[in-house]
Design a protein around this motif. Structure first.
Motif, short mmCIF file in Angstrom:
data_model
loop_
_atom_site.label_atom_id
_atom_site.label_comp_id
_atom_site.label_asym_id
_atom_site.label_seq_id
_atom_site.Cartn_x
_atom_site.Cartn_y
_atom_site.Cartn_z
N ALA A 223 -2.18 0.36 -5.25
CA ALA A 223 -0.88 0.97 -4.99
C ALA A 223 0.00 1.02 -6.23
N ASP A 224 -0.27 0.16 -7.23
CA ASP A 224 0.58 0.13 -8.43
C ASP A 224 0.42 1.40 -9.26
N ASN A 225 -0.84 1.85 -9.44
CA ASN A 225 -1.05 3.08 -10.22
C ASN A 225 -1.39 4.28 -9.37
N GLY A 226 -1.48 4.06 -8.05
CA GLY A 226 -1.74 5.18 -7.15
C GLY A 226 -3.13 5.77 -7.29
N ARG A 227 -4.14 4.97 -7.68
CA ARG A 227 -5.50 5.47 -7.88
C ARG A 227 -6.50 4.65 -7.06
N ALA A 228 -7.61 5.31 -6.76
CA ALA A 228 -8.70 4.64 -6.05
C ALA A 228 -9.52 3.85 -7.05
N VAL A 229 -9.73 2.57 -6.76
CA VAL A 229 -10.57 1.73 -7.60
C VAL A 229 -12.04 1.92 -7.24
N ARG A 230 -12.32 1.94 -5.96
CA ARG A 230 -13.67 2.22 -5.46
C ARG A 230 -13.55 3.02 -4.18
#
Length: 778
Positions: free
Chosen positions: A623-630
């Motif tokens: 949620a901090d960078n708004g990206r999917a990690v996996r």
């Protein structure tokens, strides 16, 4: 025996027909009279004449039934003194599912001895049919045919040859001993001889039988063309062996072998592949696999699994012969175990030896650190009743709360394999540990509350000095947790279907104090995969050697939509996140403490809204960078047999991104057309099947298989290419070609196994064909 004579023209039978009723005789008559040891005989026809205890003659749609035997013809005469039946004109003989047709027959009924000239036949045990100059019935279980043919392809009305046909000087079938013997046999495919044998022995049912098996053919870019001829040896009902002599155009001759056994108290197998001199490598090559499990007496159980190869490059050069799921890490694992049961619970004592063979290879960029070996591992586990069920999330509702617990005491000796990297300077040594927990489960069918106290204690003695100069160290770490959850339900509707929707919130609080573990060896601990299961674990590490200092709360919820009538889950959605009350100092990489208060969010979804569509997805979202990690997204569409499409997308940020496509689908023609048409018409059905994996990060294809199949009804052609990655710039490409003669055998490489093992939802085209062949012959 009893002889009954029936005339179809009797007045009483005519009256029944006028009322719309008729007698429908069964094909098999069984002894029903008290004390009758043999079945009754029934002779029926439009016209009957009989001399009592001498001769009976039936003419016009004549039938003779005796037990499993059904004889029909234009004319049947039966000599009761000799027990001899003579049939003339459109003779059909059915016995134990097989059917023989011809112009005339002589048969001693009770002994089932006789002969038929110019017969055609169908054997239900194999689904094949053929024609012969003469067939002799030696008894109820043995048949011999002269100048015979055999095929599962239907005969062409135009008189053209069948697609495939086995022609023999003589054919003997022994159904009791499961043996068929063909002499002077030639196998023809569209009239072209492709295989000949002076004598060919084969089984006539599902039972095993010694003999030569069809040739094994393979072609790949590392070994060239490989041709093998396997021999199967049925040693005993509980033992068998297979020997496969082969020759490779690039590497030379060799042999594969397998021995299997199944005794009352134990069973297993031994596989050995041997290449005496590999011309490419300039040395001998081998692969040895051992597997077994069973009872040793006094309740002691054992399990053995082992694989070893001759050299580090074996997995690249001969990948088909390596059975391990981890091709570059081969295990030898021997386990002994004894279970105990008491009134308060159950126990288990065990011992284990685990060894590794890492295949490092010549490419320095692909070398890896070998895992520790256990030599040995000795321990005991004790669990109170129902403790395992509580840990699995199931509670025996309705009983009174009580303390439940478990205890594990274990000793391990850890060392490194002889093939470990020269630069691998890991610690070796011994460890004794204690794992214990105590819990008090509370709850009903709608909620649960489980307070739990755990202890992880270990003592180490190492071969190399620790960072503080000592050779021994110990530590003890307690953990307290509370697991609490609810299950709410309500009726609802979705797409016009009556459903039950659930809402299942869950909270897990964990408090583990910090203990300095920098000097403690790490023999078996590793960070768990971050998913819906591990996020609800007390410790984010597997193994024993690392315990994270945690003061955290995990909150999540799952909602399911379940069909009220059938109990089928149509839709599931879930969300979970972890909150840290303080920095976590014990981390997976051993670096800076984890200070991120809120973990990544885990999202889960799956849907089966129709019979043809499946969809499931999982995502780890920062949620901090708004990206999917996996993230993982999978879908499958399967509207019917032999029709399936699947797709998958997998992303691990900064490491890999991969797309996978899998399918089995008709190209043209239909499945019914392929089965119903005469195989000689070349108008069957074409299918495509495969699985393709593409790395978007490396921009290249990885492990993939692509093939086509042609279903002609009585034979199936499979052709394809299999590509396996063996390094950053190395691949092993294998060409596959297989012809399956339905009801006889498979010739060529084992393409069917490759397709079945690699394609999600794949279904063999040859499934359920014998029933269709029998129906088409009738």
């Amino acid at each position: 025996m009893c002889l009954g004579l029936l005339a179809a023209g009797l007045t009483q039978a005519q009256g029944l027909d006028e009322q719309g009723l008729s007698l429908r005789p069964i094909r098999q008559l069984l002894p029903v009279a008290r004390g009758l040891t043999r079945p009754a005989m029934v002779l029926s026809a439009r016209q009957l004449s009989s001399h009592i205890s001498q001769t009976s003659v039936a003419e016009g749609a004549a039938e003779l039934r005796y037990g499993e035997l059904l004889l029909s013809s234009d004319r049947i005469s039966y000599d009761q003194v000799q027990d001899l039946a003579r049939a003339q004109g459109q003779v059909e003989l059915r016995h134990q599912g097989s059917l023989v047709r011809g112009p005339s027959l002589q048969l001693f009924v009770q002994r089932f001895e006789g002969e038929m000239l110019d017969p055609s036949y169908f054997f239900s045990q194999t689904g094949g049919s053929g024609h012969a100059k003469r067939i002799q019935f030696l008894d109820a279980q043995r048949v011999r045919a002269e100048a015979a043919t055999y095929s599962s392809c239907p005969a062409d009305e135009s008189g053209q040859a069948r697609a495939w046909e086995l022609r023999m000087d003589s054919l003997s079938m022994d159904f009791e001993n499961n043996e068929g013997l063909a002499k002077g046999a030639v196998l023809r495919f569209y009239g072209v001889p492709i295989l000949a044998a002076p004598a060919l022995s084969f089984p006539v049912g599902d039972q095993r039988k010694s003999g030569w098996l069809p040739p094994d053919i393979n072609l790949d870019n590392r070994s060239g063309l490989e041709l093998g001829l396997p021999y199967y040896w049925n040693i005993a009902p509980q033992r068998d062996a297979t020997f496969l002599p082969f020759v490779m155009t690039r590497r030379g001759p060799g042999v594969d072998s397998e021995f299997r056994y199944l005794e009352p108290s134990h069973g297993g197998s031994i596989n050995f592949a041997w290449l005496p001199h590999d011309r490419e490598a300039g040395r001998q090559r081998w692969d040895l696999r051992l597997a077994g499990e069973g009872q040793l007496g006094a309740g002691l159980q054992f399990r053995l699994s082992s694989e070893r190869v001759s050299d580090d490059e074996y997995w690249k050069d001969l990948p088909r012969r390596v059975n391990s799921l981890t091709k570059r890490l081969l295990a030898t694992d021997l386990q002994l175990q004894r279970d105990f049961a008491y009134g308060w619970g159950e126990g288990q004592a065990y011992a284990r030896v685990q060894r590794w063979q890492p295949l490092q290879g010549l490419d320095t960029l692909t070398r890896f650190e070998a895992p520790y070996q256990r030599s040995p591992q000795i321990g005991v586990r004790l669990n109170s009743q129902a403790d395992d069920l509580v840990l699995a999330g199931y509670l025996p509702w309705g009983r009174r709360a009580r303390l439940e617990g478990g205890l594990e005491l274990e000793y391990n000796r850890f060392d490194l394999p002889a093939q470990a990297l020269a630069s691998q300077s890991q610690q070796t040594g011994e460890r004794a540990h204690l794992l214990a927990h105590l819990s008090l489960p509370l709850g009903t069918a709608a909620w649960w509350l489980i307070p739990r106290l755990s202890l992880n204690a270990a003592s180490y003695r190492v071969d190399q000095p620790l960072s503080n100069g000592a050779r021994s160290i110990g530590r003890s770490i307690p953990t307290f947790s509370i697991d609490h959850g609810w299950v709410f339900e309500r009726p609802t509707q979705l797409f016009g279907r009556s459903l039950t929707q659930t809402l299942e919130p869950r909270a897990l609080y964990v408090n583990t104090p910090y203990r300095d573990q920098t000097a403690v060896p790490n023999f078996d601990a590793a960070a768990k995969d971050f998913n819906f299961d591990s996020i609800y674990a007390e410790n984010p590490f597997s193994g024993v050697d690392r315990v994270a200092d945690a003061r955290q709360l995990t909150l999540g919820a799952t909602s399911r939509w379940v069909d009220t009538g059938q109990g089928e889950e149509l839709l599931r959605l879930g969300l979970v996140q972890r909150f840290l009350f303080r920095d976590q100092r014990i981390t997976a990489d051993g670096g800076e403490p984890a200070g991120q208060r809120f973990s990544d969010v885990l999202l889960l979804g799956s849907a089966h809204l129709s019979r043809a569509w499946w969809l499931d997805a999982a995502m780890q979202f920062n949620a901090d960078n708004g990206r999917a990690v996996r993230s993982v997204l999978r879908t499958r569409y399967s509207p019917g047999p032999f029709r399936t499409l699947s797709a998958a997308y997998r992303l691990v940020s900064g490491q890999s991104e991969q797309i996978e496509l899998g399918w089995q689908w008709p190209l043209w023609g239909t499945a019914d057309a392929g089965r119903a048409r005469s195989a000689s018409s070349c108008q069957g059905a074409w299918y495509s099947a495969g699985r393709v994996q593409y790395s978007m990060r490396d921009k290249r294809l990885t492990d993939s298989v692509v093939g086509v199949e042609y279903d002609a009804g009585c034979w199936i052609l499979r052709a394809g290419v299999e590509r396996l990655s063996t390094g950053f710039a190395e691949t092993n490409t294998r060409l596959m070609l297989q012809i399956e003669l339905v009801g006889l055998s498979q010739l060529g490489s084992n393409a069917l196994k490759v397709l079945r093992d690699n394609i999600p939802g794949y279904r063999p085209l040859s499934s359920d064909k014998l029933g269709r062949l029998e129906a088409s012959y009738d």
